[in-house]
Design a protein around this motif. Sequence first.
Motif, PDB file in Angstrom:
ATOM      1  N   SER A 203       0.815  -1.214   0.000  1.00 55.90           N
ATOM      2  CA  SER A 203       0.000   0.000   0.000  1.00 55.90           C
ATOM      3  C   SER A 203       0.846   1.258   0.000  1.00 55.90           C
ATOM      4  O   SER A 203       0.393   2.331  -0.378  1.00 55.90           O
ATOM      5  N   GLY A 204       2.094   1.144   0.388  1.00 58.61           N
ATOM      6  CA  GLY A 204       2.949   2.328   0.415  1.00 58.61           C
ATOM      7  C   GLY A 204       3.812   2.469  -0.813  1.00 58.61           C
ATOM      8  O   GLY A 204       4.458   3.514  -1.016  1.00 58.61           O
ATOM      9  N   ALA A 205       3.872   1.423  -1.663  1.00 56.90           N
ATOM     10  CA  ALA A 205       4.711   1.483  -2.858  1.00 56.90           C
ATOM     11  C   ALA A 205       3.993   2.247  -3.975  1.00 56.90           C
ATOM     12  O   ALA A 205       2.777   2.461  -3.935  1.00 56.90           O
ATOM     13  N   ARG A 206       4.793   2.656  -4.919  1.00 58.71           N
ATOM     14  CA  ARG A 206       4.211   3.353  -6.073  1.00 58.71           C
ATOM     15  C   ARG A 206       3.335   2.387  -6.865  1.00 58.71           C
ATOM     16  O   ARG A 206       3.700   1.232  -7.096  1.00 58.71           O
ATOM     17  N   LEU A 207       2.176   2.870  -7.270  1.00 58.96           N
ATOM     18  CA  LEU A 207       1.262   2.049  -8.052  1.00 58.96           C
ATOM     19  C   LEU A 207       1.785   1.972  -9.492  1.00 58.96           C
ATOM     20  O   LEU A 207       1.919   2.984 -10.172  1.00 58.96           O
ATOM     21  N   ARG A 208       2.120   0.764  -9.931  1.00 57.68           N
ATOM     22  CA  ARG A 208       2.668   0.564 -11.282  1.00 57.68           C
ATOM     23  C   ARG A 208       1.497   0.329 -12.256  1.00 57.68           C
ATOM     24  O   ARG A 208       0.843  -0.719 -12.228  1.00 57.68           O
ATOM     25  N   VAL A 209       1.267   1.320 -13.105  1.00 61.65           N
ATOM     26  CA  VAL A 209       0.174   1.273 -14.076  1.00 61.65           C
ATOM     27  C   VAL A 209       0.743   0.855 -15.427  1.00 61.65           C
ATOM     28  O   VAL A 209       1.578   1.552 -16.003  1.00 61.65           O
ATOM     29  N   LEU A 210       0.290  -0.280 -15.926  1.00 62.52           N
ATOM     30  CA  LEU A 210       0.781  -0.819 -17.182  1.00 62.52           C
ATOM     31  C   LEU A 210      -0.084  -0.329 -18.338  1.00 62.52           C
ATOM     32  O   LEU A 210      -1.314  -0.292 -18.250  1.00 62.52           O
ATOM     33  N   HIS A 211       0.582   0.029 -19.429  1.00 59.10           N
ATOM     34  CA  HIS A 211      -0.117   0.352 -20.681  1.00 59.10           C
ATOM     35  C   HIS A 211       0.744  -0.193 -21.814  1.00 59.10           C
ATOM     36  O   HIS A 211       1.918   0.158 -21.938  1.00 59.10           O
ATOM     37  N   ALA A 212       0.172  -1.095 -22.625  1.00 57.17           N
ATOM     38  CA  ALA A 212       0.955  -1.773 -23.672  1.00 57.17           C
ATOM     39  C   ALA A 212       0.210  -1.703 -24.994  1.00 57.17           C
ATOM     40  O   ALA A 212      -0.376  -2.685 -25.453  1.00 57.17           O
ATOM     41  N   PRO A 213       0.216  -0.541 -25.658  1.00 59.25           N
ATOM     42  CA  PRO A 213      -0.561  -0.374 -26.893  1.00 59.25           C
ATOM     43  C   PRO A 213       0.142  -0.981 -28.105  1.00 59.25           C
ATOM     44  O   PRO A 213       1.365  -0.899 -28.243  1.00 59.25           O
ATOM     45  N   THR A 214      -0.625  -1.598 -28.973  1.00 58.78           N
ATOM     46  CA  THR A 214      -0.115  -2.000 -30.285  1.00 58.78           C
ATOM     47  C   THR A 214      -0.388  -0.904 -31.314  1.00 58.78           C
ATOM     48  O   THR A 214       0.217  -0.892 -32.385  1.00 58.78           O
ATOM     49  N   TRP A 215      -1.334  -0.017 -31.010  1.00 57.93           N
ATOM     50  CA  TRP A 215      -1.693   1.068 -31.926  1.00 57.93           C
ATOM     51  C   TRP A 215      -2.160   2.231 -31.058  1.00 57.93           C
ATOM     52  O   TRP A 215      -3.262   2.215 -30.528  1.00 57.93           O
ATOM     53  N   ARG A 253       6.902 -11.237 -17.707  1.00 52.88           N
ATOM     54  CA  ARG A 253       7.571 -10.820 -16.472  1.00 52.88           C
ATOM     55  C   ARG A 253       7.210  -9.381 -16.117  1.00 52.88           C
ATOM     56  O   ARG A 253       7.050  -9.053 -14.939  1.00 52.88           O
ATOM     57  N   VAL A 254       7.070  -8.532 -17.135  1.00 46.15           N
ATOM     58  CA  VAL A 254       6.671  -7.139 -16.883  1.00 46.15           C
ATOM     59  C   VAL A 254       5.227  -7.090 -16.410  1.00 46.15           C
ATOM     60  O   VAL A 254       4.885  -6.349 -15.475  1.00 46.15           O
ATOM     61  N   TYR A 255       4.375  -7.880 -17.049  1.00 43.10           N
ATOM     62  CA  TYR A 255       2.969  -7.903 -16.653  1.00 43.10           C
ATOM     63  C   TYR A 255       2.814  -8.279 -15.174  1.00 43.10           C
ATOM     64  O   TYR A 255       1.991  -7.709 -14.448  1.00 43.10           O
ATOM     65  N   GLU A 256       3.599  -9.256 -14.733  1.00 36.46           N
ATOM     66  CA  GLU A 256       3.457  -9.753 -13.367  1.00 36.46           C
ATOM     67  C   GLU A 256       3.855  -8.705 -12.321  1.00 36.46           C
ATOM     68  O   GLU A 256       3.403  -8.774 -11.174  1.00 36.46           O
ATOM     69  N   THR A 257       4.686  -7.747 -12.706  1.00 36.13           N
ATOM     70  CA  THR A 257       5.108  -6.714 -11.752  1.00 36.13           C
ATOM     71  C   THR A 257       4.160  -5.530 -11.712  1.00 36.13           C
ATOM     72  O   THR A 257       4.316  -4.635 -10.879  1.00 36.13           O
ATOM     73  N   ALA A 258       3.200  -5.503 -12.617  1.00 40.63           N
ATOM     74  CA  ALA A 258       2.274  -4.374 -12.662  1.00 40.63           C
ATOM     75  C   ALA A 258       1.180  -4.540 -11.609  1.00 40.63           C
ATOM     76  O   ALA A 258       0.854  -5.656 -11.187  1.00 40.63           O
ATOM     77  N   ASP A 259       0.633  -3.415 -11.185  1.00 38.08           N
ATOM     78  CA  ASP A 259      -0.479  -3.424 -10.229  1.00 38.08           C
ATOM     79  C   ASP A 259      -1.829  -3.219 -10.913  1.00 38.08           C
ATOM     80  O   ASP A 259      -2.866  -3.593 -10.370  1.00 38.08           O
ATOM     81  N   LEU A 260      -1.782  -2.628 -12.090  1.00 36.75           N
ATOM     82  CA  LEU A 260      -3.029  -2.225 -12.745  1.00 36.75           C
ATOM     83  C   LEU A 260      -2.754  -2.058 -14.237  1.00 36.75           C
ATOM     84  O   LEU A 260      -1.672  -1.626 -14.636  1.00 36.75           O
ATOM     85  N   LEU A 261      -3.723  -2.407 -15.072  1.00 36.69           N
ATOM     86  CA  LEU A 261      -3.606  -2.213 -16.521  1.00 36.69           C
ATOM     87  C   LEU A 261      -4.622  -1.179 -16.988  1.00 36.69           C
ATOM     88  O   LEU A 261      -5.806  -1.251 -16.635  1.00 36.69           O
ATOM     89  N   LEU A 280      -3.910 -12.978 -14.683  1.00 39.45           N
ATOM     90  CA  LEU A 280      -2.859 -12.823 -13.669  1.00 39.45           C
ATOM     91  C   LEU A 280      -3.385 -12.181 -12.396  1.00 39.45           C
ATOM     92  O   LEU A 280      -2.610 -11.898 -11.479  1.00 39.45           O
ATOM     93  N   GLY A 281      -4.687 -11.922 -12.355  1.00 33.09           N
ATOM     94  CA  GLY A 281      -5.287 -11.330 -11.173  1.00 33.09           C
ATOM     95  C   GLY A 281      -5.078  -9.832 -11.078  1.00 33.09           C
ATOM     96  O   GLY A 281      -5.099  -9.281  -9.960  1.00 33.09           O
TER      97      GLY A 281
END
Length: 820
Positions: A203-215, A253-261, A280-281
């Motif tokens: 809860s104290g770590a930075r929220l890692r927001v993933l965005h992986a666009p193909t377009w 591996r990158v996906y698994e470290t993300a908190d949110l997509l 991946l939950g």
Amino acid sequence: MARDRKPRVYHAPFDVGGNAYYLSRAERGRGFISKTFVYFRQWFGYPIDRDLKVGAGGNPFLSIRWWFGLAEILFRADVVHFNFGTSLLSDLNRKWIMADLPLLNAVGISTFVTFQGCDSRISDFAIENFQVNACANCRSRLLCESSYNDYKREMINAALAWMDGVYAVNPDLLHNIPGAQFLPYSNCDTRTWVPPLDDEPDSGARLRVLHAPTWREIKGSDFVIAAIKELEAEGENVELVLVENVPHAEVRRVYETADLLVDQVLVGWYGGLAVELMALGKPVIAFLRERDLELIPVEMRDDLPVISATPETLKETLRGLIRDRAGLRLHGKRSRAFVEKWHAPDKVAEFTTTAYLKAIAARGGPVRVGARLGRLARFFGFYARFGLRTCASIWRGRLYSWVWRAGPAITAAFAILAAPFIWLAALWRLHVAARPASLWGTTPILTLPLLAEADRQMGFHSKTLAYTAYYITSKFDYVLKPQIEWLAKRFPFLIPVFRRLVFAWALIRFDVFHFFYDEGILERDGRFGVSNSELKWLRRFGKRIYLYAYGADIRTRKETEALGKFNCCTHCDRPGINCLCDSDAGAKNMEKFSKYATQLVSMGDMMAYTPGARRLWYWPIDLDKLSYVGTSVEVGGRPLRIFHAPNHGWAKGSQYLIAAVDKLRAEGVAIELDMVSGVPNDVVVSRMADCDVVVDQLLIGWHGYTALESMARGKPVICYIRDRAELVDAESCPIISANPDTIERVLRELVERPRVELADLGRRSRGYVERNYSISAVAARLGELYVDTAKFPRRVEAAISRRTSCLLPAEEVPAAGQLA
């Protein structure tokens, strides 16, 4: 199903995001032999069964692997499931529209297709109907609007016509594919894609927001990046993980470290990437269009864990999730359960394999190799015969093209051969008999027979000619539609010759030629325009040429829109098609017409497009046919009945009339609307007899022929008149002017007026038509036109002047008690 053979399914020719591959593996688990054949292996690196080595945009006929793959499909497949809305022979540039489906169908192979996004997303539909959409700023929008949208529509139509099942993985696509079924993504093997064991965000770590666009444009990446940068600048504990151009095997591996997509904020649904992250939950943000949610199963809609956000709401949505880590974990658990229930390949395969078995059974079961050989022989035998006919047709087409290009030479030859007869006939008619002959044509306008009758009242021998006839009327002296159709079926290359024979006959037979601006006897120049060659030959033989406007033949968009707020272009459904539209083409036509025509003629709003034309009101009314019925005074409490007969509702402003009547009826006003379209003129005239008021149009700015017919029947007429100075006898014209802004008020006032006033207005309308639009009134105007411009011999001119002065005035309107 055969006793000892498993059904065989082939997924081709693309595998978008691994969707087809993982579905095929699940289908294997259900007892099917299922494979993926692709044109080329994409750089993402998803597994496939066979690469046919066609390449992106390649010609499949040049790939030996494609031929082997086609052979295997033809002799072994029971089902072919196409992906990305295409088939083995579909290509935009080569204009191939699922060309292999007839062959597969002939062999007895069941076919299915899954549309997956831009293969069926029609940009103009999305932009017009969805406030938030992925097409407005897409870099491919120009391609879509120029050709790709039409190609997509043709592909959709072919799929619906030929295939046993049509699916779409995005619900917004179902708006464009009537009858298609929603099919969830199956691109993720839930047995191997499981949440990491240590997936408990701090809860104290930075929220890692993933965005992986193909377009980026389609996903709305600029909005995502901007929102996260703004949150960082405001001190929120968040960071963006942007993944692009990374093979699929390396990104997990990158996906698994993300908190949110954040998947996308424009399309209206989530994609295959979101399915993987939910497996991946991980919680997922994506824009979900409420209108599209009605197209998916109700239970799936209730289970949806995806957090919806638009470009405007994304920032605050993220801010709330940054501060609610517990809620974030709950969304992650719901996401995993959702994927297991709806996106697990075996769940999707249960649905597709059931559909496959039904389709195979409907075709009589699996087709054995021997039977397939027989079907192929019959198929190719038919197309061999068809090919021979096609070759013959091509050569006929080439011959037609040659004859068409030789048209000027053929015209000259016929004209030269007919020259002695032309001069002798003209000499006899004009200098001996003193009775000119006129021809009205060839556009099948309702008034042509009446205009010919007006000429006869001036002493002319007058006929009408049309190459076709519409549902409105076909009462012309010469209708050449049967001859043209006969030639089109048997000898199409002779049509130009036939039209030139008609032209030579007309040169001998007539002295005066009346055409509308769009077409004469020979083929027109462009979409609208009497042939330049025809005009030249008419002048060479001393013929009088009069050109008239009917509307679409001269109306240009720029000049129309300059007329004011309400105009014919306001709601045009096919710009560039319904009318001339092109100002440059219109100017060139007018320059040509002015050079060769004896006189250009126009009236009303059409004067704006025909500089130098003579104002002449040339719409005669047959008063014997259109007897006076008037407007009834005693109606027994019946509502005011409005009649409207548009040939093109978009041009007449019909939607405004309908809306006004509906609103008045909702308020309890006693009014009703009788509206007809697409029926013969006799039906229109008959129906208007029972009405109280006729509405002609609310946009164009000038009355049409229906208004005159209604007035002849003694009916008050509502019509938008932009400039009353264009009316003949404007001071006595009883037309009530109304436009979309005023039609409701005008109708309300008419309802409140005593019916006796409406009946009086109807009598005035009849009188106005009798004075100004009877055949005799129009004949007198034509006589003045001939005297001023035709330069006939003195005997002919004197006869025309005498008949013009002797034309009887219209009869007085009978008293009310004498009216039938």
